[in-house]
Design an enzyme around this catalytic site. Structure first.
Site, PDB file in Angstrom:
ATOM      1  N   CYS A 101       0.862  -1.236   0.188  1.00 28.99           N
ATOM      2  CA  CYS A 101      -0.120  -0.038  -0.054  1.00 28.99           C
ATOM      3  C   CYS A 101       0.851   1.247  -0.004  1.00 28.99           C
ATOM      4  CB  CYS A 101      -0.832   0.022   1.215  1.00 28.99           C
ATOM      5  SG  CYS A 101      -2.131  -1.489   1.187  1.00 28.99           S
ATOM      6  N   HIS A 120      -3.468   6.800   1.816  1.00 29.97           N
ATOM      7  CA  HIS A 120      -3.704   5.495   1.370  1.00 29.97           C
ATOM      8  C   HIS A 120      -5.363   5.273   1.760  1.00 29.97           C
ATOM      9  CE1 HIS A 120      -4.291   1.409   0.604  1.00 29.97           C
ATOM     10  NE2 HIS A 120      -4.043   0.895   2.049  1.00 29.97           N
ATOM     11  N   ASN A 160     -10.158  -0.792  -0.652  1.00 28.84           N
ATOM     12  CA  ASN A 160      -9.010  -0.786  -0.306  1.00 28.84           C
ATOM     13  C   ASN A 160      -8.190  -1.485  -1.684  1.00 28.84           C
ATOM     14  OD1 ASN A 160      -6.092  -0.999   0.338  1.00 28.84           O
ATOM     15  ND2 ASN A 160      -6.436  -1.631   2.393  1.00 28.84           N
TER      16      ASN A 160
END
Length: 329
Positions: A121, A254, A285
């Site tokens: 990420c 993020h 996500n």
């Protein structure tokens, strides 16, 4: 004769952004037919209402090519103008060749440097940091940075604590020379002693013919790390750029969890008029793709505009983190 070294542009900037999302929309209602959960619980815990998964014919290669093509065109460049391709991914379907090399061919490039990096990420911000350094050092003039993930293929649908989180998408930027400072210092690092807090199954442990490998995450530990150490690094990243909270236009973290974003906002003490990315609500996500996708969404919606300053920070498996303050294209 002394050894010569390369010299590039004094500064670098993000010239453009492009994104691509899996075409299958999976709502919380549909998700709850697969796992024992509820729309209310998922929304309250994460902010997610729906996520995007790949459909038939879509994969990391097709998403990455679509996002990269958009970024190149929006930068006013041709594929031959790209000197290097950096792809951040943990879901490429081959150990080698790199997805970067495959995408370089798909996009019709000549002979760019091409490599993948694995920083989950945080991978997009890792790539931006590398690209900025390359442009300023003179090893490249235009660098295509792509974050792409197809995490639906690595999601354990029997794990109700993670199954609803992950999504599929790609985001890309072109980093090139600038006459003025447009990408601040990269603040990055890791917490290697906790590398197993987020991990994908070891291929050696997956029985032949069995499903997997799958992503596993100790959610509480990740949440605690993100709302303490990463909050501090977000503050450090903004400070390193020389900007104050009052001078910042956008915050694009993020897209892991809206509760983590809220915690960061409290500690950063950002003014109410700072635009905050909440792309997670409709995307879920998407790991390395989440920051550029959120950036594109803010620009396309008009919530942010070219020339705005934005603080970006990624954090995830490793445990690793990276962030920059930059000027939006």
């Amino acid at each position: 004769m002394p050894l010569q070294s390369s010299t590039g542009a004094q500064y670098a900037r993000v010239m453009s952004v492009g994104g691509a999302r899996g075409s299958r929309v999976v709502t919380n209602a549909e998700m709850c037919t697969m796992i024992d959960s509820s729309d209310e619980w998922i929304t309250q815990r994460t902010g997610i209402k729906e996520r995007r998964w790949v459909a038939e014919g879509e994969d990391a290669e097709t998403l990455g090519a679509d996002a990269g093509r958009k970024a190149i065109e929006r930068a006013g460049l041709q594929p031959a103008d790209i000197d290097a391709v950096i792809v951040s991914t943990i879901s490429h379907y081959r150990q080698t060749p790199s997805l970067a090399a495959i995408l370089a061919e798909d996009l019709g490039m000549d002979s760019p440097a091409a490599f993948d990096l694995s920083a989950a990420c945080a991978g997009f911000s890792y790539g931006v940091g590398l690209a900025e350094s390359m442009v300023r050092a003179g090893s490249a003039t235009h660098v295509l940075v792509i974050g792409v993930e197809v995490l639906s293929k690595y999601t354990d649908m029997s794990d109700r604590s993670t199954a609803f989180l992950f999504s599929d998408g790609a985001g890309a930027v072109v980093v090139g020379p600038s006459e003025t400072p447009a990408i601040g210092p990269t603040v990055w690092g890791s917490k290697p002693e906790d590398h197993s807090v987020i991990e994908v199954d070891d291929w050696r442990d997956v029985e032949p013919g069995a499903a997997g490998p799958f992503i596993h995450m100790e959610g509480r530990e990740v949440f605690k790390w993100a709302t303490t150490a990463i909050v501090e690094k977000a503050v450090e990243t903004l400070t390193a750029s020389g900007l104050t909270p009052e001078e910042l236009d956008c915050f694009i973290p993020h897209q892991a969890n809206n509760r983590i974003t809220d915690s960061m906002l409290r500690h950063l003490k950002l003014p109410e008029d700072v635009v905050v990315a909440r792309d997670i609500v409709n995307m879920g996500n998407s790991s390395a793709a989440s920051i550029p996708l959120a950036m594109e969404a803010l620009l396309e919606s008009g919530q942010a505009k070219s020339g705005d300053s934005a603080l970006i920070i990624g954090f995830g498996a490793g445990l690793v983190f990276a962030g920059q303050t930059l000027i939006l294209p």
